[in-house]
Scaffold this motif. Structure first.
Motif, PDB file in Angstrom:
ATOM      1  N   CYS A  11     -21.668  48.216 -27.026  1.00 64.34           N
ATOM      2  CA  CYS A  11     -20.776  48.999 -26.163  1.00 64.34           C
ATOM      3  C   CYS A  11     -20.029  50.069 -26.958  1.00 64.34           C
ATOM      4  O   CYS A  11     -19.393  50.941 -26.369  1.00 64.34           O
ATOM      5  CB  CYS A  11     -19.784  48.066 -25.498  1.00 64.34           C
ATOM      6  SG  CYS A  11     -18.943  47.016 -26.689  1.00 64.34           S
ATOM      7  N   CYS A  13     -17.624  49.261 -29.314  1.00 59.51           N
ATOM      8  CA  CYS A  13     -16.439  48.672 -29.943  1.00 59.51           C
ATOM      9  C   CYS A  13     -16.791  48.323 -31.390  1.00 59.51           C
ATOM     10  O   CYS A  13     -17.877  47.806 -31.662  1.00 59.51           O
ATOM     11  CB  CYS A  13     -16.023  47.396 -29.230  1.00 59.51           C
ATOM     12  SG  CYS A  13     -15.352  47.677 -27.599  1.00 59.51           S
ATOM     13  N   CYS A  40     -12.783  48.861 -23.033  1.00 58.05           N
ATOM     14  CA  CYS A  40     -14.243  48.838 -23.211  1.00 58.05           C
ATOM     15  C   CYS A  40     -14.931  48.833 -21.854  1.00 58.05           C
ATOM     16  O   CYS A  40     -14.610  48.034 -20.986  1.00 58.05           O
ATOM     17  CB  CYS A  40     -14.627  47.598 -24.013  1.00 58.05           C
ATOM     18  SG  CYS A  40     -16.391  47.311 -24.030  1.00 58.05           S
ATOM     19  N   TYR A 222     -12.774  40.337 -22.205  1.00 56.93           N
ATOM     20  CA  TYR A 222     -13.202  41.010 -23.438  1.00 56.93           C
ATOM     21  C   TYR A 222     -13.962  40.021 -24.340  1.00 56.93           C
ATOM     22  O   TYR A 222     -15.022  40.333 -24.872  1.00 56.93           O
ATOM     23  CB  TYR A 222     -11.993  41.591 -24.177  1.00 56.93           C
ATOM     24  CG  TYR A 222     -12.412  42.565 -25.254  1.00 56.93           C
ATOM     25  CD1 TYR A 222     -12.501  43.926 -24.984  1.00 56.93           C
ATOM     26  CD2 TYR A 222     -12.760  42.126 -26.530  1.00 56.93           C
ATOM     27  CE1 TYR A 222     -12.927  44.825 -25.946  1.00 56.93           C
ATOM     28  CE2 TYR A 222     -13.192  43.011 -27.499  1.00 56.93           C
ATOM     29  CZ  TYR A 222     -13.270  44.358 -27.201  1.00 56.93           C
ATOM     30  OH  TYR A 222     -13.706  45.241 -28.160  1.00 56.93           O
ATOM     31  N   HIS A 226     -17.923  40.260 -25.453  1.00 58.98           N
ATOM     32  CA  HIS A 226     -18.237  40.560 -26.852  1.00 58.98           C
ATOM     33  C   HIS A 226     -18.683  39.358 -27.670  1.00 58.98           C
ATOM     34  O   HIS A 226     -19.417  39.512 -28.633  1.00 58.98           O
ATOM     35  CB  HIS A 226     -17.038  41.234 -27.529  1.00 58.98           C
ATOM     36  CG  HIS A 226     -16.763  42.596 -26.967  1.00 58.98           C
ATOM     37  ND1 HIS A 226     -16.092  42.767 -25.791  1.00 58.98           N
ATOM     38  CD2 HIS A 226     -17.119  43.827 -27.394  1.00 58.98           C
ATOM     39  CE1 HIS A 226     -16.021  44.067 -25.522  1.00 58.98           C
ATOM     40  NE2 HIS A 226     -16.638  44.727 -26.467  1.00 58.98           N
TER      41      HIS A 226
HETATM   42 ZN   LIG Z   1     -16.794  46.768 -26.209  1.00 60.90          ZN
END
Ligand SMILES: [Zn+2]
Length: 550
Positions: A11, A13, A40, A222, A226
């Motif tokens: 993504c 990040c 994100c 999140y 992730h």
């Molecule tokens: Zn991300």
């Protein structure tokens, strides 16, 4: 430890790396400031898909449904979603017949124009598409339109939040009088505005509360987006402490499948009592098995340590026979049966039933006979062969006390050589046992026992958006019969189903009255069927057209 290395997710990040992965294929150890997680897109996409299992405040079916409906794109949206997911906001209809929650979603998604109720309230409600979502907005209206001071504004907040009609009438008068005095809006606007405030204000949340909930929701989502392995490992660990571990485990395991996170049964070689992870797979612990407590695992650990010292080999290098002789005597037979049933001895290459049969045969031996086996077993020798050698009197080199025991031990050996019933791990058996002892089938699905040559789609593929004719091979997990409310002939029974195959489950599969009438004898919980159907274009769920027994 300082390093210039960073790890970047798909993504985008990116975080500094502060340590190597715990095992190959796992994420490295990252330096993440949990108080400042980046915004994100992948997180908002996850929320917009309704993948909210384990996401704070949004994991109920209502939360999932509205998260999907709203398609949040910012923390502000998440904050409002939390505030608007209350019975009052969901049930109170505006003049257009829409609930506040629905109105907010429509406006956020461009399905309705954002019209300010009055220019004077426009800036106050601008962050929430001109829908009153928070107590603070109500208070600001009181301050700016009616000139309320801090005391009056707090009275206003309290009055609309409670049912006290007298107090409400008092504040209404104050508000109308205040508006008149201040002169920002006309008497008429003040009166309608008051009606609106009264209606929507009744169940309002304050924004600070909603924001802290919304941010916590974002943080959990999140983690899920992730590091799903750690996410499920933690939730499964926590599930064991909850009120209904079985239901929670079943839901989490199903959800983990959708995120391609492998969840495995326990393995006795770990000696782990609880859920653990190596960063790649999540594994149940030995005490997560129904009927086995942590003290049993403590006993096993003590015996395994002593056995390692006696054998000069670490537990991971033991054979099943080593385990029977050195560790099994320390634990109870129900614990051993449960561990066999969930595949905790799969490293031996034995089927679950075989492991149990061998343990049962072994536990029929006297202490002296077991001791003889320990002293006389040949390297690599299986239990059946060792029992045959044991089943001779001592003077012939055997290890039994008398002729009665010769016969008994021979009987055990012959049962192991020619088992009276199949020792195969059929998918049905494995699914049954894992559901019974762990709360969910992990390794396989009952559908795996069936002929699925006509099936053209898995549940996961359907969820991923497969179009056209769909034939699924599934187990019926849940049936909820309801009566139709609308249509030509209301009051007809129909059903909402949860279906599952090895890939994951599908909820809200709909059997309308005709299909339900025709196929209800097949749509029975635990039955395996092939369901043909098509996608409901509006809701995206599966509509049942035909059902066949598998
Ligand atoms: Zn991300």
């Amino acid at each position: 430890m300082s390093t210039s290395e960073t790890y970047t997710f798909d993504c985008g990040c990116s975080f500094p790396v502060i340590g190597p992965p715990p095992s190959p294929g796992a994420l490295p150890l990252l330096d993440v400031d949990e108080n400042h997680l980046p915004a994100c897109k992948a997180v908002f996409e996850l929320l917009s898909r309704g993948d909210t299992k384990g996401v704070f405040q949004l994991e109920s079916s209502l939360g999932r449904q509205w998260s999907k409906r709203l398609k949040p794109e910012s923390e502000e949206h998440l904050c409002a979603l939390g505030a608007l997911l209350r019975p009052g906001s969901l049930l109170t209809k505006d003049e257009g017949g829409k609930s506040m929650t629905e109105r907010y979603c429509m406006r956020k998604n461009g399905e309705d124009s954002v019209v300010a109720y009055h220019p004077a309230v426009e800036p106050i409600l601008s962050a929430t598409y001109q829908v009153i979502a928070y107590q603070e907005q109500l208070m600001r209206i009181g301050r700016e339109l009616a000139g309320f001071d801090k005391v009056a504004v707090d009275k206003l907040r309290k009055a609309v939040g409670k049912k006290d009609q007298q107090e409400l009438a008092k504040v209404e008068k104050l508000f109308i009088d205040g508006c008149k005095q201040k002169g920002v809006v006309s008497d008429e606007v003040a009166a309608t505005l008051w009606g609106y405030m009264k209606k929507s204000g009744r169940y309002l949340f304050n924004k600070s509360h909603a924001m802290s909930y919304g941010l916590t929701g974002y943080d959990t989502a999140y983690c899920k987006a992730h590091n799903p392995v750690a996410f499920y490992a933690n939730w499964l660990l926590y599930a064991q402490l909850g009120a209904d571990p079985r239901q929670e485990v079943a839901e989490l395991v199903d959800d983990a499948k959708r995120f391609d996170v492998p969840v495995e049964p326990p393995d006795v070689r770990d000696l782990e009592p609880t859920v653990s992870t190596n960063g790649v797979v999540v594994r149940f612990g030995l005490a997560d098995v129904k009927g086995v407590g942590p003290t049993m695992v403590d006993k096993l650990r003590a015996a395994a340590l002593a056995g390692e010292a006696a054998l000069g080999r670490r537990l991971p290098d033991w054979s099943f026979e080593d385990f029977l002789l050195n560790a099994a005597p320390a634990v109870t037979s129900p614990a051993m049966h449960a561990w066999c049933a969930v595949g905790a001895f799969r490293w031996t290459g034995k089927t679950r039933t075989r492991a149990r049969n061998e343990y049962d045969a072994f536990s029929e031996l006297t202490k002296l006979e077991a001791k003889w086996l320990t002293a006389n077993r040949q390297p690599g020798e299986g239990l059946a062969a060792a029992l045959s050698r044991l089943a001779r009197p001592k003077k012939e080199g055997g290890g039994v006390a008398n002729i009665k025991r010769v016969q008994a031990v021979r009987g055990l050996a012959s049962l192991l050589e020619n088992p009276p019933s199949s020792e195969a791990d059929t998918p049905n058996l494995v699914a049954d046992q894992e559901e019974k002892y762990l709360g969910a089938a992990l390794t396989c699905s009952r559908v795996d026992s069936c002929d699925i040559s006509m099936v053209n789609c898995s549940c996961k593929e359907f969820l991923a958006g497969r179009v056209g004719y769909t034939a699924l091979g599934v187990e019926v997990k849940e049936v909820r019969v309801v009566k139709t409310k609308a249509g030509k002939n209301p009051g007809q029974p129909m059903a909402f189903l949860t279906l599952a195959d090895g890939s994951c489950s599908l909820t809200d599969v709909t059997a309308f009255p005709d299909a339900w009438k025709k196929f209800k004898h097949l749509l029975v919980e635990q039955n395996t069927v092939m369901v043909e159907g098509s996608r409901d274009q509006k809701r995206g769920t599966l509509i049942v057209e035909h059902v066949y027994q598998l």
